[in-house]
Design a protein around this motif. Sequence first.
Motif, mmCIF file in Angstrom:
data_model
loop_
_atom_site.group_PDB
_atom_site.id
_atom_site.type_symbol
_atom_site.label_atom_id
_atom_site.label_comp_id
_atom_site.label_asym_id
_atom_site.label_seq_id
_atom_site.Cartn_x
_atom_site.Cartn_y
_atom_site.Cartn_z
ATOM 1 N N LEU A 127 0.875 -1.161 0.099
ATOM 2 C CA LEU A 127 0.004 0.057 -0.084
ATOM 3 C C LEU A 127 0.643 1.312 0.049
ATOM 4 O O LEU A 127 1.681 1.276 0.767
ATOM 5 C CB LEU A 127 -0.876 -0.041 1.127
ATOM 6 N N GLY A 128 0.596 2.270 -0.998
ATOM 7 C CA GLY A 128 1.389 3.433 -0.965
ATOM 8 C C GLY A 128 2.708 2.979 -1.602
ATOM 9 O O GLY A 128 3.835 3.168 -1.108
ATOM 10 N N THR A 129 2.591 2.251 -2.579
ATOM 11 C CA THR A 129 3.858 1.640 -3.264
ATOM 12 C C THR A 129 5.203 2.471 -3.872
ATOM 13 O O THR A 129 6.141 2.394 -3.592
ATOM 14 C CB THR A 129 3.376 0.660 -4.427
ATOM 15 N N GLY A 130 4.648 3.726 -4.131
ATOM 16 C CA GLY A 130 5.683 4.513 -4.668
ATOM 17 C C GLY A 130 6.491 4.036 -5.960
ATOM 18 O O GLY A 130 6.039 3.732 -6.997
ATOM 19 N N ALA A 149 -0.022 -3.941 -5.952
ATOM 20 C CA ALA A 149 0.451 -2.578 -5.540
ATOM 21 C C ALA A 149 -0.376 -1.197 -5.690
ATOM 22 O O ALA A 149 -0.937 -1.393 -6.828
ATOM 23 C CB ALA A 149 1.879 -2.229 -6.078
ATOM 24 N N THR A 150 -0.616 -0.648 -4.792
ATOM 25 C CA THR A 150 -1.670 0.562 -4.800
ATOM 26 C C THR A 150 -0.936 1.832 -4.446
ATOM 27 O O THR A 150 0.090 1.973 -3.737
ATOM 28 C CB THR A 150 -2.925 0.320 -3.901
ATOM 29 N N VAL A 171 3.768 -7.710 -10.961
ATOM 30 C CA VAL A 171 3.235 -6.880 -10.038
ATOM 31 C C VAL A 171 1.929 -6.293 -10.736
ATOM 32 O O VAL A 171 1.959 -5.885 -11.687
ATOM 33 C CB VAL A 171 3.963 -5.737 -9.442
ATOM 34 N N LYS A 172 0.797 -6.358 -10.126
ATOM 35 C CA LYS A 172 -0.441 -5.670 -10.649
ATOM 36 C C LYS A 172 -0.769 -4.294 -9.754
ATOM 37 O O LYS A 172 -0.638 -4.404 -8.472
ATOM 38 C CB LYS A 172 -1.711 -6.797 -10.419
ATOM 39 N N PHE A 173 -0.793 -3.135 -10.506
ATOM 40 C CA PHE A 173 -0.782 -2.014 -9.744
ATOM 41 C C PHE A 173 -2.159 -1.336 -9.881
ATOM 42 O O PHE A 173 -2.875 -1.104 -11.111
ATOM 43 C CB PHE A 173 0.231 -1.217 -9.999
ATOM 44 N N TYR A 174 -2.783 -0.563 -9.032
ATOM 45 C CA TYR A 174 -3.947 0.147 -9.112
ATOM 46 C C TYR A 174 -3.895 1.476 -8.316
ATOM 47 O O TYR A 174 -3.297 1.481 -7.433
ATOM 48 C CB TYR A 174 -4.969 -0.690 -8.523
ATOM 49 N N GLN A 175 -4.613 2.253 -8.799
ATOM 50 C CA GLN A 175 -4.663 3.724 -8.228
ATOM 51 C C GLN A 175 -5.615 3.660 -7.421
ATOM 52 O O GLN A 175 -6.997 3.485 -7.735
ATOM 53 C CB GLN A 175 -4.783 4.821 -9.404
ATOM 54 N N GLY A 176 -5.434 4.367 -6.267
ATOM 55 C CA GLY A 176 -6.570 4.579 -5.150
ATOM 56 C C GLY A 176 -5.892 4.645 -3.715
ATOM 57 O O GLY A 176 -4.633 4.725 -3.668
#
Length: 295
Positions: A127-130, A149-150, A171-176
């Motif tokens: 969370l908050g992956t940067g 990763a978000t 890695v699967k990344f999502y915005q939120g």
Amino acid sequence: MEQSFTTIQEARKWASLFLKEQQREPGVADWLLEHHLNMSYTQLMAYGRDPFPHEKKTAFVADIYKHTETGIPVQHLIGEAEFYGRRFKVNGDVLIPRPETEELVEGVLRFIEKKGLNSEYLKVVDLGTGSGAIACTLSLELDHLDVYATDISSQALETTARNAHQLDAKVKFYQGDFLAPVAGEAIDIIVSNPPYISLAELKELSDTVVRFDPHLALFADDEGLAAYQTIIRQIKSYHLRPMLIAFEIGHRQGEAVKAIIETELPGYHAEVRSDINGYPRMVFAYTKASIKSQR
């Protein structure tokens, strides 16, 4: 700006002394030399008497002056930072991954090993992956993990995507906002290095951090505890029961974060751990039923 050094060794000596005089870290000289000369530290030492390439002198000197005058991180000048033995692209949109965070990753890997889950399918979310340093590292160290990763910042996620692609990390990344983008998933492990600095601590930070690190990734309300409160609230409201919650924390926040977890998530035990320098910098929380297997 013209300097009189002619060898690599002389360039290193000039840059180190100049940085020290300007109250900057002398070691920046080596990082910039390695970058501009495309050499390792060992090569710098071995070939120190070789002539400094004339065509690279102007750019090297300019970066030394730029760092001393502005405080811009050397990682921004060279465009990357090392984390867990790998190189990650970094810029002003993400925090520069730091050695302390490697210990957070190591704690997660150790937990998985102690639980005998080294070959088990597990869903992990950072969370908050940067830059994606935590998520990519976990994915690459244990390829059976399903890593999410978000981040609330779309710019940060662009950097995450570049790093995942460059390192071939799945890695699967999502915005939120933290867990919101993966609310429907049954998560096994939650790991996060969220914003945890209170605005009251602003005066304690170096100009390099204040001017060049993204404030969205640095500061949090409620004495720096707001992000932890939000994540724990989300875990509770989404009815999640992760086997591990792993947080990086500010060195004054251990007991407060432990209390938030144990108050809001009955059945969890939170443990504050110190980093290699002896500062309490991590909290690991797991259900009480699994505590025995951690010892």
